[in-house]
Design a protein around this motif. Structure first.
Motif, mmCIF file in Angstrom:
data_model
loop_
_atom_site.group_PDB
_atom_site.id
_atom_site.type_symbol
_atom_site.label_atom_id
_atom_site.label_comp_id
_atom_site.label_asym_id
_atom_site.label_seq_id
_atom_site.Cartn_x
_atom_site.Cartn_y
_atom_site.Cartn_z
ATOM 1 N N ALA A 21 -23.576 98.104 91.840
ATOM 2 C CA ALA A 21 -22.588 98.995 92.451
ATOM 3 C C ALA A 21 -22.330 100.235 91.594
ATOM 4 O O ALA A 21 -22.037 101.315 92.124
ATOM 5 C CB ALA A 21 -21.280 98.233 92.678
ATOM 6 N N GLY A 40 -17.285 103.850 97.019
ATOM 7 C CA GLY A 40 -17.133 102.552 97.662
ATOM 8 C C GLY A 40 -17.518 102.578 99.126
ATOM 9 O O GLY A 40 -18.030 101.587 99.668
ATOM 10 N N ILE A 43 -21.123 102.076 99.602
ATOM 11 C CA ILE A 43 -21.414 100.640 99.596
ATOM 12 C C ILE A 43 -21.166 100.050 100.974
ATOM 13 O O ILE A 43 -21.976 99.275 101.505
ATOM 14 C CB ILE A 43 -20.551 99.937 98.529
ATOM 15 C CG1 ILE A 43 -20.910 100.438 97.122
ATOM 16 C CG2 ILE A 43 -20.705 98.419 98.607
ATOM 17 C CD1 ILE A 43 -20.024 99.875 96.020
ATOM 18 N N ALA A 215 -25.870 102.945 95.940
ATOM 19 C CA ALA A 215 -24.659 102.282 96.421
ATOM 20 C C ALA A 215 -24.925 101.597 97.759
ATOM 21 O O ALA A 215 -24.398 100.511 98.031
ATOM 22 C CB ALA A 215 -23.524 103.298 96.555
ATOM 23 N N ALA A 218 -26.508 98.379 97.074
ATOM 24 C CA ALA A 218 -25.485 97.423 96.627
ATOM 25 C C ALA A 218 -24.747 96.829 97.820
ATOM 26 O O ALA A 218 -24.464 95.624 97.853
ATOM 27 C CB ALA A 218 -24.506 98.119 95.685
ATOM 28 N N GLY A 219 -24.437 97.660 98.812
ATOM 29 C CA GLY A 219 -23.775 97.162 100.008
ATOM 30 C C GLY A 219 -24.628 96.163 100.753
ATOM 31 O O GLY A 219 -24.135 95.155 101.269
ATOM 32 N N GLY A 233 -15.880 98.476 100.228
ATOM 33 C CA GLY A 233 -16.140 99.267 99.027
ATOM 34 C C GLY A 233 -14.938 99.401 98.115
ATOM 35 O O GLY A 233 -15.086 99.540 96.888
ATOM 36 N N TYR A 236 -14.540 97.258 94.989
ATOM 37 C CA TYR A 236 -15.427 97.428 93.830
ATOM 38 C C TYR A 236 -15.274 98.786 93.151
ATOM 39 O O TYR A 236 -15.839 98.985 92.089
ATOM 40 C CB TYR A 236 -16.888 97.263 94.276
ATOM 41 C CG TYR A 236 -17.223 95.864 94.720
ATOM 42 C CD1 TYR A 236 -17.621 94.889 93.806
ATOM 43 C CD2 TYR A 236 -17.109 95.488 96.055
ATOM 44 C CE1 TYR A 236 -17.914 93.603 94.208
ATOM 45 C CE2 TYR A 236 -17.390 94.192 96.465
ATOM 46 C CZ TYR A 236 -17.798 93.257 95.542
ATOM 47 O OH TYR A 236 -18.068 91.983 95.935
ATOM 48 N N THR A 240 -16.357 99.549 89.252
ATOM 49 C CA THR A 240 -17.528 100.384 88.981
ATOM 50 C C THR A 240 -17.179 101.541 88.042
ATOM 51 O O THR A 240 -17.942 101.844 87.127
ATOM 52 C CB THR A 240 -18.124 100.936 90.284
ATOM 53 O OG1 THR A 240 -17.100 101.601 91.042
ATOM 54 C CG2 THR A 240 -18.710 99.836 91.142
#
Length: 307
Positions: A21, A40, A43, A215, A218-219, A233, A236, A240
């Motif tokens: 992330a 976020g 993500i 990102a 990461a999602g 998001g 996190y 992050t």
């Protein structure tokens, strides 16, 4: 022994999630000093892209090929977040360089807009993403009659492997390619890079887009661990930023070290307390560390001229 190994595995697993992330944020924040509060939502964008790819495979692809949706979703999640990041940089971020407070407020506004847009399109309730069949199950080590042993789920092992692949790719991109040299030149001395013919505005655009794309990946990975919602998001974004600041802004090795320290500390403290107390104590330790070393674990030595 199994208790120690369980804490160690949980710490590495949490560190890999935080690292994935924070990887894109460390690059964009380190290069442009833009406080992107919408990170976020990138993500979240990757997670919803995975959900859409899953639904497409359910409707238009045979059941036997359903498991292939996830590798496809990783690519599409990166592409969707990359494209939106490129658009956001050209429309909003480019006008806010050197104005960190304005960039924070503007990207926070963008994050609220994206969250509401997700609610409008997908609805407020969370949606679920089914993991591929090859990621269901776990590996159990050191099990006995009195001890359940060390249980490592395939999902978390896959995320750890995905992080390693992303780290290798980013290493070659940033340190072994011509583009990476231009990025590092821009980071260290922007006026000199411009004098040498480097189009720093394009470097900014593509670097921000690459960070946004990571990102999105990461999602996609987080879909394996839980449901997807408009506020995914936001869960996190603080962690992050904490990883990036602790490791040292703009340093790939620092991001890895920061994620490992926070993940392992959180897992170790949580083993003896609760999740909320562990987060509070980790945050306190990070604050105390930054009081002594505000530049983080790794520092970039810049050749930029003093203004």
């Amino acid at each position: 022994m199994t208790s120690v190994l369980t804490v160690l595995f949980n710490g590495i697993s949490l560190s890999s999630i935080l690292l994935l992330a924070a990887l894109g944020l460390s690059i964009t924040f380190g290069l442009m000093r833009v406080i992107n509060m919408a990170h976020g939502e990138f993500i979240m964008l990757g997670a919803y892209t995975t959900y859409l790819v899953q639904n497409f495979f359910l409707k238009f692809v045979s059941k036997g090929a359903f498991d292939f949706y996830f590798p496809v979703a990783i690519v599409f999640s990166f592409a969707a977040a990359f494209g939106f990041g490129l658009l956001l940089e050209k429309i909003v971020i480019r006008r806010l360089y050197g104005r960190e407070t304005d960039s924070l407020l503007a990207t926070w506004g963008v994050s609220l807009v994206l969250q509401q847009l997700a609610r409008t399109i997908f609805g407020a309730p969370n949606v679920n993403v089914s993991a591929p069949s090859f990621l269901n199950g776990n590996i159990t080590l050191f099990a006995s009659a009195d001890d359940a042993g060390l249980v490592m789920t395939y999902k978390r092992l896959f995320i750890i492997g995905l992080v390693i692949v992303c780290m290798i790719l980013m290493y070659f991109l940033m340190y072994k390619s011509g583009y990476g040299k231009k990025v590092r030149a821009t980071m260290q001395n922007r006026p000199m890079a411009q004098c040498l013919g480097i189009r720093t505005n394009l470097i900014d655009s593509y670097t921000f887009a690459i960070g946004s794309g990571l990102a999105g990946v990461a999602g996609c990975a987080l879909c394996l661990l839980g449901s997807v919602g408009p506020t995914l998001g936001q869960n996190y974004i603080v962690d992050t930023f904490m990883v990036v600041v602790l490791g040292g802004v703009g340093r790939l090795a620092g991001t890895v070290a920061g994620a490992l320290l926070i993940g392992m500390s959180n897992s170790a403290i949580q083993a003896g307390t609760s999740a909320n107390i562990a987060k509070a104590l980790v945050l306190l330790l990070v604050i105390l560390f930054l009081q002594k070393k505000p530049q983080g674990l790794f520092v970039i030595h810049s050749r930029a001229l003093d203004e």
